[in-house]
Design a protein around this motif. Sequence first.
Motif, PDB file in Angstrom:
ATOM      1  N   GLU A 193      38.823  45.529  34.885  1.00  0.00           N
ATOM      2  CA  GLU A 193      39.749  46.588  34.461  1.00  0.00           C
ATOM      3  C   GLU A 193      38.933  47.684  33.775  1.00  0.00           C
ATOM      4  OE1 GLU A 193      42.049  44.271  31.801  1.00  0.00           O
ATOM      5  OE2 GLU A 193      42.779  42.963  33.381  1.00  0.00           O
ATOM      6  N   LEU A 197      41.425  56.278  33.440  1.00  0.00           N
ATOM      7  CA  LEU A 197      42.270  56.338  34.628  1.00  0.00           C
ATOM      8  C   LEU A 197      41.528  55.726  35.809  1.00  0.00           C
ATOM      9  CD1 LEU A 197      43.556  60.034  34.336  1.00  0.00           C
ATOM     10  CD2 LEU A 197      44.805  57.936  33.737  1.00  0.00           C
ATOM     11  N   ASP A 198      42.275  55.219  36.782  1.00  0.00           N
ATOM     12  CA  ASP A 198      41.640  54.620  37.965  1.00  0.00           C
ATOM     13  C   ASP A 198      41.255  55.728  38.954  1.00  0.00           C
ATOM     14  OD1 ASP A 198      40.664  52.984  39.912  1.00  0.00           O
ATOM     15  OD2 ASP A 198      42.614  52.162  40.511  1.00  0.00           O
ATOM     16  N   VAL A 350      53.451  52.600  59.760  1.00  0.00           N
ATOM     17  CA  VAL A 350      53.783  51.298  59.190  1.00  0.00           C
ATOM     18  C   VAL A 350      55.287  51.226  58.991  1.00  0.00           C
ATOM     19  CG1 VAL A 350      53.366  49.652  57.324  1.00  0.00           C
ATOM     20  CG2 VAL A 350      51.593  51.285  57.958  1.00  0.00           C
ATOM     21  N   LEU A 449      46.466  65.904  41.703  1.00  0.00           N
ATOM     22  CA  LEU A 449      45.413  64.869  41.729  1.00  0.00           C
ATOM     23  C   LEU A 449      44.162  65.452  42.375  1.00  0.00           C
ATOM     24  CD1 LEU A 449      45.787  61.182  42.946  1.00  0.00           C
ATOM     25  CD2 LEU A 449      43.922  62.613  43.727  1.00  0.00           C
TER      26      LEU A 449
ATOM     27  N   GLY B 100      48.192  47.829  32.898  1.00  0.00           N
ATOM     28  CA  GLY B 100      47.291  47.445  33.983  1.00  0.00           C
ATOM     29  C   GLY B 100      46.422  46.232  33.719  1.00  0.00           C
ATOM     30  N   GLU B 101      46.777  45.423  32.714  1.00  0.00           N
ATOM     31  CA  GLU B 101      45.992  44.197  32.477  1.00  0.00           C
ATOM     32  C   GLU B 101      46.364  43.150  33.525  1.00  0.00           C
ATOM     33  OE1 GLU B 101      46.748  42.933  28.493  1.00  0.00           O
ATOM     34  OE2 GLU B 101      45.603  44.585  27.609  1.00  0.00           O
ATOM     35  N   ASN B 102      45.338  42.502  34.060  1.00  0.00           N
ATOM     36  CA  ASN B 102      45.580  41.482  35.077  1.00  0.00           C
ATOM     37  C   ASN B 102      45.883  40.131  34.464  1.00  0.00           C
ATOM     38  OD1 ASN B 102      45.178  43.299  37.197  1.00  0.00           O
ATOM     39  ND2 ASN B 102      42.946  43.011  37.079  1.00  0.00           N
ATOM     40  N   ARG B 106      44.005  35.904  37.879  1.00  0.00           N
ATOM     41  CA  ARG B 106      43.842  37.098  38.687  1.00  0.00           C
ATOM     42  C   ARG B 106      43.172  36.822  40.035  1.00  0.00           C
ATOM     43  NH1 ARG B 106      41.705  40.331  41.629  1.00  0.00           N
ATOM     44  NH2 ARG B 106      40.777  42.329  41.161  1.00  0.00           N
ATOM     45  N   ARG B 113      46.683  46.643  40.014  1.00  0.00           N
ATOM     46  CA  ARG B 113      46.531  47.905  40.744  1.00  0.00           C
ATOM     47  C   ARG B 113      46.674  47.729  42.250  1.00  0.00           C
ATOM     48  NH1 ARG B 113      40.121  49.028  39.482  1.00  0.00           N
ATOM     49  NH2 ARG B 113      39.289  47.893  41.258  1.00  0.00           N
ATOM     50  N   ASP B 114      46.355  46.539  42.767  1.00  0.00           N
ATOM     51  CA  ASP B 114      46.545  46.316  44.203  1.00  0.00           C
ATOM     52  C   ASP B 114      47.992  45.949  44.546  1.00  0.00           C
ATOM     53  OD1 ASP B 114      43.922  46.893  44.786  1.00  0.00           O
ATOM     54  OD2 ASP B 114      43.261  44.808  44.616  1.00  0.00           O
ATOM     55  N   GLY B 132      53.199  56.982  46.937  1.00  0.00           N
ATOM     56  CA  GLY B 132      53.039  55.734  47.687  1.00  0.00           C
ATOM     57  C   GLY B 132      54.234  55.497  48.588  1.00  0.00           C
ATOM     58  N   VAL B 136      53.447  47.428  52.828  1.00  0.00           N
ATOM     59  CA  VAL B 136      52.267  46.764  52.277  1.00  0.00           C
ATOM     60  C   VAL B 136      50.948  47.444  52.647  1.00  0.00           C
ATOM     61  CG1 VAL B 136      53.353  44.513  52.071  1.00  0.00           C
ATOM     62  CG2 VAL B 136      52.176  45.118  54.198  1.00  0.00           C
ATOM     63  N   LYS B 137      51.001  48.398  53.562  1.00  0.00           N
ATOM     64  CA  LYS B 137      49.769  49.073  53.982  1.00  0.00           C
ATOM     65  C   LYS B 137      50.111  50.541  54.163  1.00  0.00           C
ATOM     66  CE  LYS B 137      46.259  48.253  57.562  1.00  0.00           C
ATOM     67  NZ  LYS B 137      46.142  47.652  58.906  1.00  0.00           N
ATOM     68  N   ASN B 143      46.667  58.885  46.520  1.00  0.00           N
ATOM     69  CA  ASN B 143      47.103  57.600  45.981  1.00  0.00           C
ATOM     70  C   ASN B 143      47.618  57.712  44.535  1.00  0.00           C
ATOM     71  OD1 ASN B 143      47.522  54.886  45.519  1.00  0.00           O
ATOM     72  ND2 ASN B 143      45.719  54.271  46.697  1.00  0.00           N
ATOM     73  N   ILE B 144      48.825  58.224  44.417  1.00  0.00           N
ATOM     74  CA  ILE B 144      49.464  58.381  43.106  1.00  0.00           C
ATOM     75  C   ILE B 144      49.702  57.018  42.424  1.00  0.00           C
ATOM     76  CG2 ILE B 144      51.547  59.230  41.938  1.00  0.00           C
ATOM     77  CD1 ILE B 144      49.882  61.566  42.797  1.00  0.00           C
ATOM     78  N   LYS B 146      47.840  54.406  42.311  1.00  0.00           N
ATOM     79  CA  LYS B 146      46.614  53.984  41.627  1.00  0.00           C
ATOM     80  C   LYS B 146      46.441  54.774  40.328  1.00  0.00           C
ATOM     81  CE  LYS B 146      44.597  50.869  44.287  1.00  0.00           C
ATOM     82  NZ  LYS B 146      45.783  50.561  45.091  1.00  0.00           N
ATOM     83  N   LEU B 147      46.768  56.067  40.396  1.00  0.00           N
ATOM     84  CA  LEU B 147      46.599  56.923  39.231  1.00  0.00           C
ATOM     85  C   LEU B 147      47.536  56.501  38.099  1.00  0.00           C
ATOM     86  CD1 LEU B 147      44.860  59.378  38.669  1.00  0.00           C
ATOM     87  CD2 LEU B 147      46.752  60.822  39.440  1.00  0.00           C
ATOM     88  N   GLY B 150      47.727  51.709  34.880  1.00  0.00           N
ATOM     89  CA  GLY B 150      46.722  51.785  33.824  1.00  0.00           C
ATOM     90  C   GLY B 150      46.662  53.140  33.121  1.00  0.00           C
ATOM     91  N   SER B 151      47.623  54.021  33.384  1.00  0.00           N
ATOM     92  CA  SER B 151      47.575  55.375  32.804  1.00  0.00           C
ATOM     93  C   SER B 151      48.213  55.445  31.424  1.00  0.00           C
ATOM     94  CB  SER B 151      48.277  56.359  33.736  1.00  0.00           C
ATOM     95  OG  SER B 151      49.672  56.080  33.766  1.00  0.00           O
TER      96      SER B 151
END
Lengths: 486, 307
Positions: A193, A197-198, A350, A449, B100-102, B106, B113-114, B132, B136-137, B143-144, B146-147, B150-151
Amino acid sequence: MSWFRRPSRPADPLLAELADALAPDRVRNDGAQRSLTSHDASVFDGGVSGPVCFPTTTEEVQAIMRIAERHGRAVVPRGAGTGLAGGAIPLGAPVVVCTGKMNNVIQIDLENRIAWVEPGVINLDLSKQLRPKGFHFAPDPSSQQVCTLGGNVANNSGGPHCLAYGVTDAHVLALEVVLPDGQVARLGGLEDEPDGLDLRGAFVGSEGTLGIATKIAVRLTPNPPAVRTMLLSFSSVRDAAQTVSDVIAAGVVPAALEVMDQRMVTAIEAYVGAGYPTDAAAVLLAEVEGLEAGVDIDVAHIERIGRANHATDVRLAGSDAERAALWKGRKTAFGAVAQIAPDYYLHDTVVPRAKLADVLEQVYEIVDRHDVLVLNVFHAGDGNLHPLLVFDAREEGTLERVHAAGAEILRASLEAGGVLSGEHGIGVEKQQYMEELFTAADLDHQNRLRQAFDPACRANPGKVLPMGHSCADIQALRAVPTGVWG
Amino acid sequence: MSTLASTDATIADFAAAVGETEPVAVRGGGTRWRLGGALTGSARIVEAPKGIVDYQPAEMIVTVRAGTSTADLHRALAEHGQTCALPERGGTVGGAVVVGENRLDRMGRGSVRDAVLQVRYVSADGEVVTGGGPVVKNVTGFNIPKLMTGSLGTLGLLAEVVLRTNPAPPVQRWLRAESVDPRDLRDIVLRPGAVLWDGTSSWILVEGHAPDVDAEIERLAARADITTAAGPPELPPHRWRLSPSDASQADRVVEGEFVASIGVGTVWATTAQPVREPDPVAAQIADRMKHLFDPTGRLNPGRSTWT
């Protein structure tokens, strides 16, 4: 004679500065090279490439960015050019940065189960290096024999085995990237982790619009001790699709679940003879991996579900050779279609997995109405459809029909609750459809972004976001700077 | 128009509560309230909407509002033999995503995040924004999700997420081993759910089909002195973020008592990890990101993802 052939310092100031920063023979501006880099593997018209650079170090990539900035040029990164959405097509004569010469595996770190690689390393080459050590790189796009890891990062590439392991994003821990202003940023980290930010997650899949990755830390996946590959045959595509939905619903997580329809199977059999039954309406290639006992439990489970969905035949590969043959068929599918027609347009949407059968029926109906031929081979387990429209572009009106059918396939996928792309990206292909999936506010935030990395919009401008939502001045991209000719 | 663009009354009410001006913060369960620094000024506290909107076990995805407790979510998933990457330590779904803590396990359940496939949030100017998609794919656009993961709610206030779920493993067994290199345990077992080490003892979560679990335990027993454990050891309060190789020498790296997650890198310790200097260029990008998403700094004022 080599001294004689060495290119002299060019007169054009942009070319001269680039040649000084790299080496004269690693900055190309000849027509042949620029023609090569003007397009990718998609059906879209090529753009206009500016000078083509082949850097070997991060410092050289930084220099290219700074020189391009001084000359007001955009920069377009390029891996192997296998993209199918036009993401690497240069618009407005940008400086093209080919990462192919940055192809070192810098470090294989088994303790952390990662490898640091340069962006030009070829996907399959990395796995070949890792296999003897007991590991591999899980994402395996169809182009893996030639595509680069930098390209995989840019496109967040998938592949058949991403069903169990996830796409590229799940396998990239950290990145060194050169921003369009020439600064170097370290994104992510080997921690589970990382702080902040990621930004790593934002960068992966950004189609070259945020900068250029110059070092990539990828996750190593242990090779499974046991693998079972099965081929299930069905008398309807619906039965195959339903089997996939039912397998997922049963909580089985196969390594891969790939469906091919009869026309695809016939093409593959004529091409490589993988041993697929050409009398079946569809086949399902299923692979499970893990430990010995578990894989047999999963195989039995998948067979039961297949039989309940009227599978006409269930075959388990009895040897490594048979396994390899089954996969060879799947992996050569796109080569096989060349025998049917000279051109193809591979789609990529998809849909929810429960809607697979319905959407496929619509796909067949749509292409019939537009008098286009379709072959289907797709990552069924992810709901990732790949209708492959084959045609001869020389026949008048054909390309228009292909595009009209494609647009309807996209809309059918969206109406089923799906998305525009599962692994090929948006590039220039699907920009105009983004507004059908996202609101103006959604697209505005995506653009923010993008601007945080590239405030001046100089990295691969004119891609992903549609006109009006992108910071790029699309008009400027259509124009070609003075002194550059197509 | 796709289903993504639609918004329901509950989310509209939340957007109205967030408003368009004045400092504002969302409070979930408050389990990580001090993370990223204390709120400054007089931020109004609002609550995110609650409830599971749509759960399709066969599709392995769940749409859940941010204010839903993680306990309620996990209870609903467990009824269908499923679980997800969000930790089960109390608090809310939105809180778990923005922190965002796993999970401890894990390696078995994947990372937060995944797992976040789609986010719907209220922006600094009070608009509902979706990033998003509910599949699933997906590589449709930037990639909002992901942003946002953990923000710490500094870029937008989460209203609803679509999460990937996982089948719960048929069998899970916690084992304890003494005087063995925990890295060996990780290497013996193909896909352990977790490997923990406190400097003396190791714990390993073996999971999967019953016969595979039995075979793994047999392999472990041949190499180490193992006993059945009731569960993982108690975890000290502070979370250190290290590389896996640093975590496996936590006895030299970490002050005080610790439990290290081998192969993952997270270490729980009795002391706090010293502040790490961010990469200066990444910090510039993050600052610009904050300014672009929240120009007046009204969202969770005082919070920073770098501390």
